[in-house]
Design a protein around this motif. Structure first.
Motif, short mmCIF file in Angstrom:
data_model
loop_
_atom_site.label_atom_id
_atom_site.label_comp_id
_atom_site.label_asym_id
_atom_site.label_seq_id
_atom_site.Cartn_x
_atom_site.Cartn_y
_atom_site.Cartn_z
N LEU A 48 17.48 -20.93 9.41
CA LEU A 48 17.71 -19.82 10.34
C LEU A 48 17.21 -20.20 11.74
O LEU A 48 17.88 -19.94 12.74
N ALA A 49 16.03 -20.83 11.81
CA ALA A 49 15.49 -21.26 13.10
C ALA A 49 16.41 -22.28 13.76
O ALA A 49 16.67 -22.23 14.97
N ASP A 50 16.95 -23.22 12.96
CA ASP A 50 17.83 -24.25 13.50
C ASP A 50 19.12 -23.64 14.06
O ASP A 50 19.59 -24.03 15.14
N VAL A 51 19.70 -22.69 13.32
CA VAL A 51 20.95 -22.06 13.78
C VAL A 51 20.73 -21.32 15.10
O VAL A 51 21.60 -21.30 15.97
N LEU A 52 19.54 -20.73 15.26
CA LEU A 52 19.23 -19.98 16.48
C LEU A 52 18.70 -20.88 17.60
O LEU A 52 18.41 -20.40 18.69
N GLY A 53 18.55 -22.17 17.32
CA GLY A 53 18.00 -23.08 18.32
C GLY A 53 16.53 -22.85 18.55
O GLY A 53 16.02 -23.09 19.65
N GLY A 54 15.83 -22.38 17.53
CA GLY A 54 14.41 -22.06 17.66
C GLY A 54 13.52 -22.97 16.83
O GLY A 54 13.94 -24.02 16.36
N LYS A 55 12.28 -22.53 16.64
CA LYS A 55 11.30 -23.30 15.88
C LYS A 55 10.70 -22.42 14.79
O LYS A 55 10.82 -21.19 14.81
#
Length: 408
Positions: free
Chosen positions: A313-320
């Motif tokens: 989920l973090a990767d899809v959102l460009g987050g950490k």
């Protein structure tokens, strides 16, 4: 004058005071019958040795009141003006984000007090980055800039003497520091030398409208309550604030044009006591404080294998990916992922909380988040009290469904 006093007529040199002290603030030296306790530079006047001494030979003298009348005290304190912010820089000479965050809050405090904001900027003589204009644009009315190779290394002793020399001459009312590793080392040294108070790891800074005192709020008793601390008798009032607590202000070019940069010097007497032989940089991934999007996993995620769901989920959102303390203690993630009072404070644009209960220790580190989406099976979970959007349900299933829809 305040300090730790030992009555040699009563002291028997038993050493119980040494065992009671957690700061190496008292020692017992000499041979009997001339074996006595005495204070060291590590004494913080906590009183542990006073309570332990079986002969009542130790006492603390405090000069908070002395012979000073309320009118004399008011006159003395009135000489202190302005809010100072210590602007720590990195190895490239660039001011850390927390310096700009503090300038934003200092601007608000100064507006209440009717005074100026002053940034303290120390750099090596050949530092490539000139951060003074950026500090002015972030809210400083004046930047006290010292370019000296002795400040190229983060030596707390040298920096403390530099700040104390300026504070003694210019008399600031408030000094704020970022609660970085260096800030936490520097601020106590300044407080001791200036004989004033210091509140560490503040999450709220405000001005008491009745007294004009700086109200410094921080978690206490393991985060189970919030304590508001004031320093009514001494100046400057000082506090450290964790990175990510306050939002950085908008750049104001007009304010930068009105501000001024004042060159100041470091006294010849102060020499570094630390030599840096090499610097090892952490990996770029070992930072979550600068993430615009953060997915934080708590114990409600169920098992270590479900961390992969949160990571996707973090990767899809460009987050950490972040987490709560129990996951670090269980060995599921490294410490640098930990968000909260004993981890790092964060201020992302979006924070998605998965299975986090919302203990005050954790929430204290997420106060800077603009939007919080909390997912928890317990409709009464404390995390919902600080959430913008609340989802009652299985956090793993919700994360999977959200990831699928975002990918589609």
């Amino acid at each position: 004058m305040s300090g730790l006093l030992v009555d040699k007529d009563l002291c028997i040199g038993c050493g119980l005071c040494v065992k009671a002290c957690g700061n190496a603030g008292i020692v017992v030296e000499g041979e009997r019958p001339n074996r006595f306790a005495h204070a060291t530079d590590g004494c913080i006047l906590c009183g542990a040795c006073v309570q332990t001494c079986p002969k009542k030979a130790i006492s603390i003298a405090r000069d908070e009141d002395g012979d000073e009348t309320p009118q004399q005290r008011a006159s003395r304190l009135a000489a202190y003006k302005d809010v100072w912010v210590f602007a720590q820089v990195d190895q490239t000479g660039r001011a850390l984000p927390v310096a700009f965050e503090l300038l934003g809050r200092a601007r608000e405090l100064a507006a209440i007090r009717g005074c100026r904001v002053v940034a303290l900027l120390g750099q090596g003589a050949t530092a490539p980055q000139d951060q003074a204009p950026a500090l002015l644009a972030a809210g400083a009315d004046e930047v006290l800039l010292c370019r000296d190779d002795r400040l190229a290394t983060l030596d707390a002793r040298v920096y403390a003497h530099w700040i104390c020399d300026m504070a003694g001459e210019r008399k600031p009312e408030i000094i704020l520091y970022g609660a970085t590793a260096f800030g936490r080392e520097l601020a106590p040294g300044v407080a001791v030398r200036l004989q004033t108070g210091l509140t560490a790891d503040c999450t709220v800074l405000d001005i008491d409208p009745a007294t004009g005192l700086l109200q410094q709020t921080r978690p206490a008793f393991g985060g189970n309550l919030m304590a508001t601390i004031e320093c009514p008798r001494h100046r400057p009032q000082m506090a450290t604030v964790r990175p990510g607590i306050f939002a950085a202000p908008q750049v104001d070019a007009l304010h930068a044009e009105r501000g001024r940069i004042t060159q100041v010097a470091l006294a010849d007497a102060w020499r570094p006591s630390v030599r840096v032989d090499a610097i090892e940089h952490a990996g770029a991934t070992d930072i979550i404080t600068d993430a615009d999007v953060l997915v934080v996993a708590g114990r409600g995620i169920g098992s270590k294998k479900n961390l992969a769901v949160a990571q996707r989920l973090a990767d899809v959102l460009g987050g950490k990916l972040g987490c709560t303390r129990p996951l670090v203690e269980s060995g599921w993630l490294e410490y640098w992922h930990q968000v909260g009072q004993t981890g790092v404070s964060v201020s992302p644009k979006l924070l998605i909380s998965l299975g986090v209960s919302g203990a005050i220790q954790h929430v204290a580190g997420t106060g800077g988040a603009r939007t919080v989406i909390a997912v928890n099976e317990d409709p009464n979970a404390p995390i919902f009290g600080s959430a913008t959007y609340r989802v009652v349900g299985d956090c793993v299933e919700v994360a999977r469904e959200l990831t699928a829809r975002l990918q589609a």
